[in-house]
Design a protein around this motif. Sequence first.
Motif, PDB file in Angstrom:
ATOM      1  N   ASP A  19       0.826  -1.201   0.000  1.00  0.00           N
ATOM      2  CA  ASP A  19       0.000   0.000   0.000  1.00  0.00           C
ATOM      3  C   ASP A  19       0.864   1.257   0.000  1.00  0.00           C
ATOM      4  OD1 ASP A  19      -2.296  -1.474  -0.035  1.00  0.00           O
ATOM      5  OD2 ASP A  19      -2.790  -1.183   2.089  1.00  0.00           O
ATOM      6  N   GLN A 141     -10.394   7.466   5.087  1.00  0.00           N
ATOM      7  CA  GLN A 141     -11.383   6.400   4.963  1.00  0.00           C
ATOM      8  C   GLN A 141     -12.769   6.996   4.704  1.00  0.00           C
ATOM      9  OE1 GLN A 141     -11.220   2.923   4.913  1.00  0.00           O
ATOM     10  NE2 GLN A 141      -9.068   3.445   4.573  1.00  0.00           N
ATOM     11  N   ARG A 201      -0.713   2.036  -9.562  1.00  0.00           N
ATOM     12  CA  ARG A 201      -2.157   1.818  -9.465  1.00  0.00           C
ATOM     13  C   ARG A 201      -2.454   0.755  -8.419  1.00  0.00           C
ATOM     14  NH1 ARG A 201      -3.642   1.273 -14.792  1.00  0.00           N
ATOM     15  NH2 ARG A 201      -2.996  -0.901 -14.742  1.00  0.00           N
ATOM     16  N   SER A 202      -1.680  -0.320  -8.409  1.00  0.00           N
ATOM     17  CA  SER A 202      -1.881  -1.380  -7.420  1.00  0.00           C
ATOM     18  C   SER A 202      -1.607  -0.877  -6.007  1.00  0.00           C
ATOM     19  CB  SER A 202      -0.966  -2.570  -7.734  1.00  0.00           C
ATOM     20  OG  SER A 202      -1.311  -3.155  -8.980  1.00  0.00           O
ATOM     21  N   GLU A 205      -4.584   1.285  -4.826  1.00  0.00           N
ATOM     22  CA  GLU A 205      -5.925   0.710  -4.955  1.00  0.00           C
ATOM     23  C   GLU A 205      -6.709   0.732  -3.655  1.00  0.00           C
ATOM     24  OE1 GLU A 205      -8.055  -3.253  -6.878  1.00  0.00           O
ATOM     25  OE2 GLU A 205      -5.906  -3.263  -6.472  1.00  0.00           O
ATOM     26  N   ASN A 206      -6.063   0.399  -2.544  1.00  0.00           N
ATOM     27  CA  ASN A 206      -6.766   0.342  -1.262  1.00  0.00           C
ATOM     28  C   ASN A 206      -6.551   1.586  -0.411  1.00  0.00           C
ATOM     29  OD1 ASN A 206      -7.680  -2.352  -1.753  1.00  0.00           O
ATOM     30  ND2 ASN A 206      -5.642  -3.094  -1.189  1.00  0.00           N
ATOM     31  N   VAL A 207      -5.851   2.570  -0.963  1.00  0.00           N
ATOM     32  CA  VAL A 207      -5.455   3.748  -0.187  1.00  0.00           C
ATOM     33  C   VAL A 207      -6.154   5.006  -0.681  1.00  0.00           C
ATOM     34  CG1 VAL A 207      -3.492   5.183   0.507  1.00  0.00           C
ATOM     35  CG2 VAL A 207      -3.207   2.701   0.293  1.00  0.00           C
ATOM     36  N   ILE A 209      -9.268   6.350  -2.475  1.00  0.00           N
ATOM     37  CA  ILE A 209     -10.628   5.925  -2.839  1.00  0.00           C
ATOM     38  C   ILE A 209     -11.423   7.158  -3.244  1.00  0.00           C
ATOM     39  CG2 ILE A 209     -12.710   4.744  -2.053  1.00  0.00           C
ATOM     40  CD1 ILE A 209     -10.893   3.300   0.010  1.00  0.00           C
TER      41      ILE A 209
END
Length: 245
Positions: A19, A141, A201-202, A205-207, A209
Amino acid sequence: MATESTRDQIFAQTQQVVDFAFTAAVADVFPDMVRRSVPGYETVISQLGVLARHYAQTDSTIYDLGCSLGAATLAMATQVRQPGVQYICVDNSEAMIQRCEQRLQRQLPVASFQTLVEDICQVPMQRASIVVLNFTLQFIQPAARQALIERIYHALLPGGVLILSEKIKFAEADQQALMTELYLEFKRANGYSELEISQKRSALENVLIPDTLAVHHERLQRAGFSQSLVWFQNFVFASMIAVKA
């Protein structure tokens, strides 16, 4: 220490992708990274000065939340003419804040600014005429975003503004596909390889949004802002201004 002209090669070699985080390595190349990754970034930064010149209030505070290296604060401080304005720069990355403070010390009176290593969702705010979230909310978040916007609203003086710049997504699949492809062409044109694009991009991805503009407008309205509008957009990036009556 690396110079501000250091080229971004964070993802140039094949690696195990984790991440994304604003580490010292990222801070060293951040000016090049953001210039080559965010279309219109220089325009947004320069025009923050114009907006601040208009909206800053005498004896008030300007907050730069998620300040990174302090570019937004410097742009605003260059243009603001009202007396008694204090700048508070907040970031949860110690590496970013260290470099930000050094940069501001070279260019601003020391008494006019303060830098804080702190969670922007927790930092106290008061008597604000301007709050800037420059490509920052996208890293918070989603469940915590409304509360942050409401805290900002309550910290603003009447007539104060939130300037919110973000990566955005589109509700329509065809629009999303088109804007994404044009954005990828922008990155290729700026010298990023397919490997760099894919690995970053990977990592994001979870960071990172993004929200749609409609979600942003609804969130701002729910917080109490009397008006919100887009003043700048370039591919999948946009900047909004929200006014407190």
